[in-house]
Motif scaffolding. Structure first.
Motif, short mmCIF file in Angstrom:
data_model
loop_
_atom_site.label_atom_id
_atom_site.label_comp_id
_atom_site.label_asym_id
_atom_site.label_seq_id
_atom_site.Cartn_x
_atom_site.Cartn_y
_atom_site.Cartn_z
N LYS A 52 48.28 38.38 37.87
CA LYS A 52 47.22 38.05 38.82
C LYS A 52 46.68 39.29 39.51
O LYS A 52 45.46 39.43 39.71
N ALA A 53 47.59 40.21 39.86
CA ALA A 53 47.16 41.44 40.54
C ALA A 53 46.30 42.31 39.62
O ALA A 53 45.26 42.83 40.03
N VAL A 54 46.75 42.45 38.36
CA VAL A 54 45.99 43.28 37.42
C VAL A 54 44.63 42.67 37.13
O VAL A 54 43.59 43.36 37.14
N ALA A 55 44.60 41.37 36.86
CA ALA A 55 43.33 40.70 36.59
C ALA A 55 42.40 40.78 37.80
O ALA A 55 41.19 41.01 37.66
N GLY A 56 42.98 40.62 39.00
CA GLY A 56 42.16 40.75 40.21
C GLY A 56 41.63 42.16 40.40
O GLY A 56 40.48 42.35 40.82
N SER A 57 42.46 43.17 40.06
CA SER A 57 42.01 44.56 40.18
C SER A 57 40.87 44.85 39.20
O SER A 57 39.91 45.54 39.54
N VAL A 58 41.00 44.31 37.97
CA VAL A 58 39.93 44.49 36.99
C VAL A 58 38.63 43.87 37.50
O VAL A 58 37.54 44.46 37.40
N ALA A 59 38.74 42.68 38.09
CA ALA A 59 37.55 42.02 38.63
C ALA A 59 36.93 42.84 39.77
O ALA A 59 35.71 42.96 39.86
N LYS A 60 37.79 43.41 40.64
CA LYS A 60 37.27 44.22 41.75
C LYS A 60 36.54 45.45 41.25
O LYS A 60 35.49 45.82 41.76
N VAL A 61 37.12 46.11 40.22
CA VAL A 61 36.48 47.30 39.66
C VAL A 61 35.12 46.95 39.07
O VAL A 61 34.12 47.66 39.27
N LEU A 62 35.07 45.84 38.35
CA LEU A 62 33.79 45.43 37.75
C LEU A 62 32.78 45.05 38.81
O LEU A 62 31.58 45.32 38.67
N VAL A 71 29.73 37.62 34.18
CA VAL A 71 30.45 38.45 33.21
C VAL A 71 31.82 38.82 33.75
O VAL A 71 32.82 38.82 33.02
N VAL A 72 31.90 39.13 35.03
CA VAL A 72 33.18 39.49 35.65
C VAL A 72 34.17 38.34 35.54
O VAL A 72 35.35 38.54 35.20
N GLU A 73 33.73 37.14 35.82
CA GLU A 73 34.63 35.99 35.75
C GLU A 73 35.09 35.72 34.31
O GLU A 73 36.24 35.35 34.08
N PHE A 74 34.21 35.95 33.36
CA PHE A 74 34.59 35.77 31.96
C PHE A 74 35.66 36.77 31.55
O PHE A 74 36.69 36.41 30.96
N ILE A 75 35.46 38.05 31.87
CA ILE A 75 36.44 39.09 31.52
C ILE A 75 37.74 38.87 32.28
O ILE A 75 38.83 39.06 31.74
N HIS A 76 37.64 38.45 33.53
CA HIS A 76 38.84 38.18 34.34
C HIS A 76 39.71 37.11 33.67
O HIS A 76 40.94 37.22 33.60
N GLY A 77 39.08 36.05 33.16
CA GLY A 77 39.83 34.99 32.50
C GLY A 77 40.53 35.47 31.24
O GLY A 77 41.69 35.15 30.99
N ILE A 78 39.83 36.28 30.42
CA ILE A 78 40.43 36.79 29.19
C ILE A 78 41.61 37.69 29.50
O ILE A 78 42.69 37.58 28.87
N VAL A 79 41.45 38.61 30.46
CA VAL A 79 42.55 39.53 30.82
C VAL A 79 43.75 38.76 31.32
O VAL A 79 44.90 39.04 30.94
N ARG A 80 43.53 37.79 32.17
CA ARG A 80 44.65 37.05 32.76
C ARG A 80 45.43 36.28 31.70
O ARG A 80 46.67 36.35 31.66
N TYR A 81 44.75 35.56 30.81
CA TYR A 81 45.46 34.77 29.81
C TYR A 81 46.16 35.67 28.79
O TYR A 81 47.27 35.36 28.33
N THR A 82 45.55 36.78 28.43
CA THR A 82 46.17 37.69 27.47
C THR A 82 47.45 38.29 28.03
O THR A 82 48.49 38.33 27.36
N LEU A 83 47.41 38.76 29.26
CA LEU A 83 48.59 39.35 29.89
C LEU A 83 49.69 38.31 30.09
O LEU A 83 50.88 38.62 29.95
N PHE A 84 49.32 37.09 30.41
CA PHE A 84 50.34 36.06 30.61
C PHE A 84 51.07 35.74 29.30
O PHE A 84 52.28 35.48 29.31
N ILE A 85 50.36 35.76 28.18
CA ILE A 85 51.02 35.55 26.89
C ILE A 85 52.03 36.65 26.63
O ILE A 85 53.14 36.39 26.14
#
Length: 287
Positions: A52-62, A71-85
């Protein structure tokens, strides 16, 4: 009378004895499994927080780079699900599950799910195309899939719109890509199209002059490109003028309503009739 002592023998249950022996012999193994399970739970718990922290940081940077909200919300969702796997695989490997087996199982499950949910995968692929080609951005007023509204967000499987009457509409991304997209907000200016009908007895040149002066009095109407006024049709009950001024996109509806009212009032002041639909009936007397 002498007290006699009685010795009572308590039989030892073989099952309990065997269980105690098994516990004694495998205590180290049980401790190891317990530690592994606790470690796996900690990996899931702490890993989820880190994801959650990493995905949130990516969203903040974008967001800081002023990238579109959708676009930010789309990328945020992909990053979060990928890292959780990745975290899930790490937790399973901690309890002794082979990583290669997990990847194989995930691949097989993914294939099966993909065949069962082809529509969802097409929506995901369409979402990638929307983010890549960006036919619209967050806040744009668009018409897609037969629905018109402002773009609220672009998610992994669907696009969220808000209609002018404040209703939320969820449009599958595949429907967005598979249909015509009309973006009313892409350009800085828009053209207003009015059709004004006057009676056949009206002076057409005077009518055109009255309409032009009325529009030129509104400062919101742009000088370039110019105003187009001309006869577009000789209708059943009226001579129809097409009136096409240009305005800034954000002022479109305000100018649309105001100019329509102003033209009506100006024509009334000049005695130029806007006729109702009418029909001429001729009676022939027969002896």
């Amino acid at each position: 009378m002498a007290n006699e002592s009685v010795d009572i023998e308590i039989p030892i249950v073989d099952g309990l004895t065997q269980a105690e022996k098994w516990l004694n012999n495998n205590s180290d193994l049980l401790i190891q499994y317990g530690v592994n399970i606790i470690s796996a739970l900690l990996i899931l718990f702490i890993g989820n927080i880190i994801v959650k922290a990493v995905a949130g940081s990516v969203a903040k940077v974008l967001h800081k780079k002023k990238m579109d909200k959708a676009v930010v919300e789309f990328i945020h969702g992909i990053v979060r699900y990928t890292l959780f796997i990745i975290v899930l695989i790490a937790a399973l490997s901690r309890v002794g599950v082979q990583t290669a087996s997990v990847v194989a199982v995930i691949g097989a499950a993914g294939l099966a799910i993909g065949l069962a949910l082809q529509g969802s995968l097409s929506n995901f692929a369409a979402g990638v195309l929307i983010v890549g080609f960006r036919p619209f951005k967050s806040g744009d007023y668009v018409e897609i899939g037969g629905v018109a509204g402002s773009v609220d967000s672009i998610q992994i499987f669907q696009t969220i719109l808000t209609t002018p009457d404040n209703k939320m509409v969820v449009v599958p991304n595949a429907s967005v890509i598979g249909s015509a997209i009309t973006n009313y907000s892409r350009h800085a200016t828009r053209r207003i199209d009015h059709v004004i009908g006057v009676s056949y007895g009206a002076d057409l040149k005077k009518t055109q002059e009255v309409i032009r002066k009325t529009l030129e009095a509104d400062e919101r109407i742009l000088k370039e490109p110019g105003i187009t006024i001309g006869v577009v049709a000789l209708a059943d009950s009226s001579v129809n003028f097409v009136v096409r001024p240009w305005v800034r996109t954000e002022e479109y509806w305000a100018v649309y309503f105001d100019t329509l009212q102003a033209i009506k009032e100006a024509l009334d002041a000049e005695g130029i009739e806007i006729p109702f639909p009418q029909m001429d009936v001729h009676l022939n007397k027969v002896d």
